[in-house]
Design an enzyme around this catalytic site. Structure first.
Site, PDB file in Angstrom:
ATOM      1  N   LYS A  89       0.821  -1.204   0.000  1.00 55.23           N
ATOM      2  CA  LYS A  89       0.000   0.000   0.000  1.00 55.23           C
ATOM      3  C   LYS A  89       0.861   1.262   0.000  1.00 55.23           C
ATOM      4  O   LYS A  89       0.614   2.203  -0.763  1.00 55.23           O
ATOM      5  CB  LYS A  89      -0.934   0.000   1.199  1.00 55.23           C
ATOM      6  CG  LYS A  89      -1.830   1.241   1.256  1.00 55.23           C
ATOM      7  CD  LYS A  89      -1.623   1.989   2.552  1.00 55.23           C
ATOM      8  CE  LYS A  89      -2.485   3.244   2.616  1.00 55.23           C
ATOM      9  NZ  LYS A  89      -2.354   3.937   3.917  1.00 55.23           N
ATOM     10  N   ASP A  94      -6.106  -0.061   1.359  1.00 56.96           N
ATOM     11  CA  ASP A  94      -6.010  -0.348   2.787  1.00 56.96           C
ATOM     12  C   ASP A  94      -7.377  -0.820   3.261  1.00 56.96           C
ATOM     13  O   ASP A  94      -8.267  -1.108   2.450  1.00 56.96           O
ATOM     14  CB  ASP A  94      -5.540   0.882   3.568  1.00 56.96           C
ATOM     15  CG  ASP A  94      -6.441   2.099   3.362  1.00 56.96           C
ATOM     16  OD1 ASP A  94      -7.528   1.939   2.755  1.00 56.96           O
ATOM     17  OD2 ASP A  94      -6.065   3.197   3.802  1.00 56.96           O
TER      18      ASP A  94
END
Length: 437
Positions: free
Chosen positions: A296, A315
């Site tokens: 991420k 996320d």
């Protein structure tokens, strides 16, 4: 009157200590301030209040008179906006009194003369103003009914073209964190390790420190004292890796060639595939080798620091959006695994193409429960024919509604934020512009 201070810098084990020198020791003739200038940009193409607060950059500060300021590329850059124009100005110290700037691709400046000033170029580059955002919103709305429903209340969100090193540091700090705390960490980092540019209204502005400033043996312990927690180790080790294991400017070699550093000509980055272009996949993979960088964080850096528009940071918050709006959450994608992470990215890229990460950011911002202000703008265009000279005048009305939270305890807490009621508290502003076509 803006108060500016020259400075000297000394190394003291864990940190850099600044010694402030009186203005009499500076070359006052070389200290230049650029007065307010403007660029025609309407609210549909840029909304500063949303763009600078949606979790891309963490160093901009807003004054009570709605002016955003940040130490950027060796100067204090200030921005404000009305419904038809972006206004900007800059203050900088003479080159002889400036510290080395970051990243390596930055270019030092010593004057702000109209003939050689590049502040306008910097503003246009940093805010990514070369892209027609209205057309992109229309394209994304045509491809996706969910985007079409939510986007009108969050117009003008642009992906910034930030320096890669700043994006890397900011998103390492973002781990298990919220935007307020990330901003506080970035401010502390610049205060203790960066270069003082000057003051505006008694507020000091420091530029980003280079990676080399975070390599001393005591840096990790000092950052822990400043409240960085486990991120202190990641920042110190990553700074060592970049300074010692890679050549100068290495991060910029990972950039999308279609989104180069300021002053460089773009060139084609190749065809996009389900997993993104080859250059994006290479950049993502190399970033994963750095400390504190997972999938991420790597995608955040690729999107907001390296110009790879197809990068889609996923996320738990984005995963919830994927479950709610895009039917993820069943079968093999019942939890957020690496396979699911890739599947969400591929789904978004199939909908929105090369700028999928940009569209994803708009929806992410629209879903923030405690977003402090939401701007809804309607643009009405009508043509009025003028008989005397057979010309056509185009009249544009821009109506903006600003919604503020009735009560707000936290600004950006994505994981713990609770719903907040909104009410309209500002009036509609109508601006009529006439241009001859």
């Amino acid at each position: 009157m803006h108060a500016l201070s020259c400075f000297a810098i000394h190394s003291k084990s864990a940190s850099l200590a600044f010694e402030y020198l009186p203005l009499d020791n500076c070359t006052m003739a070389a200290i230049r301030a650029l007065e307010w200038r403007k660029i025609p940009v309407n609210l549909a193409e840029l909304c500063l209040d949303t763009t600078l607060r949606c979790g891309q950059s963490f160093r901009w500060k807003k004054s009570e008179d709605d002016i955003w300021s940040c130490a950027l590329h060796g100067r204090i850059l200030s921005l404000r906006q009305d419904s038809t124009h972006l206004h900007y100005k800059a203050i900088m110290l003479p080159h002889s009194h400036q510290m080395p700037m970051t990243p390596p691709s930055s270019t030092p400046h010593s004057t702000v003369d109209s003939e050689d000033d590049d502040t306008k170029d910097l503003v246009q580059h940093y805010l990514n103003l070369g892209t027609n955002l209205t057309e992109l919103y229309e394209q994304w709305s045509t491809a996706d009914a969910n985007f079409k429903k939510k986007a009108p209340k969050f117009i003008g969100i642009r992906i910034l073209q930030q320096d890669a090193w700043e994006a890397l540091v900011g998103f390492i700090c973002s781990s298990n964190n919220n935007i307020i705390r990330i901003s506080q960490m970035m401010e502390k980092l610049c205060l203790h390790y960066g270069s003082l540019i000057g003051e505006i209204d008694s507020r000091q502005y420091y530029d980003m420190p280079p990676a080399s400033a975070l390599t001393a043996p005591g840096v990790e312990a000092h950052l822990r004292q400043l409240g960085f927690g486990y991120r202190a180790k990641y920042l110190h080790q990553t700074a060592l890796m970049i300074s010692e294991d890679h050549e100068d400017g290495w991060l910029d070699t990972l950039r999308n060639p279609e989104s180069p550093i300021m002053g460089m000509k773009p060139f084609d980055a190749g065809e996009i595939r389900p997993g993104g272009r080859e250059g994006y996949r290479r950049a993502h993979g190399e970033l994963l080798a750095l400390q504190g960088v997972g999938p991420k964080v790597a995608d955040c850096i690729c999107l907001m620091g390296l110009g790879w528009g197809e990068a889609v940071p996923v996320d738990t918050h984005v995963w919830q959006i994927a479950q709610r709006d895009y039917k993820f959450g069943k079968g093999k994608h019942s939890s957020l695994t690496r396979a699911t992470y890739n599947a969400v990215g591929d789904k978004v890229r199939s909908l929105w193409g090369l700028e999928a990460g940009w569209a994803h950011t708009v929806l992410f911002t629209a879903d923030l429960r405690a977003f402090a202000e939401r701007l809804s703008t309607k643009i009405e265009i009508k043509e009025v024919k003028q008989e005397d000279d057979a010309t056509v005048l185009t009249e544009t009305n821009i109506k903006a509604e600003l919604l503020r939270p009735i009560s707000m305890k936290r600004e950006f807490d994505e994981e713990k934020g609770s719903p907040i009621a909104f009410e309209k508290v500002t009036t509609k502003r109508e601006v009529k512009r006439r241009r001859r076509t």
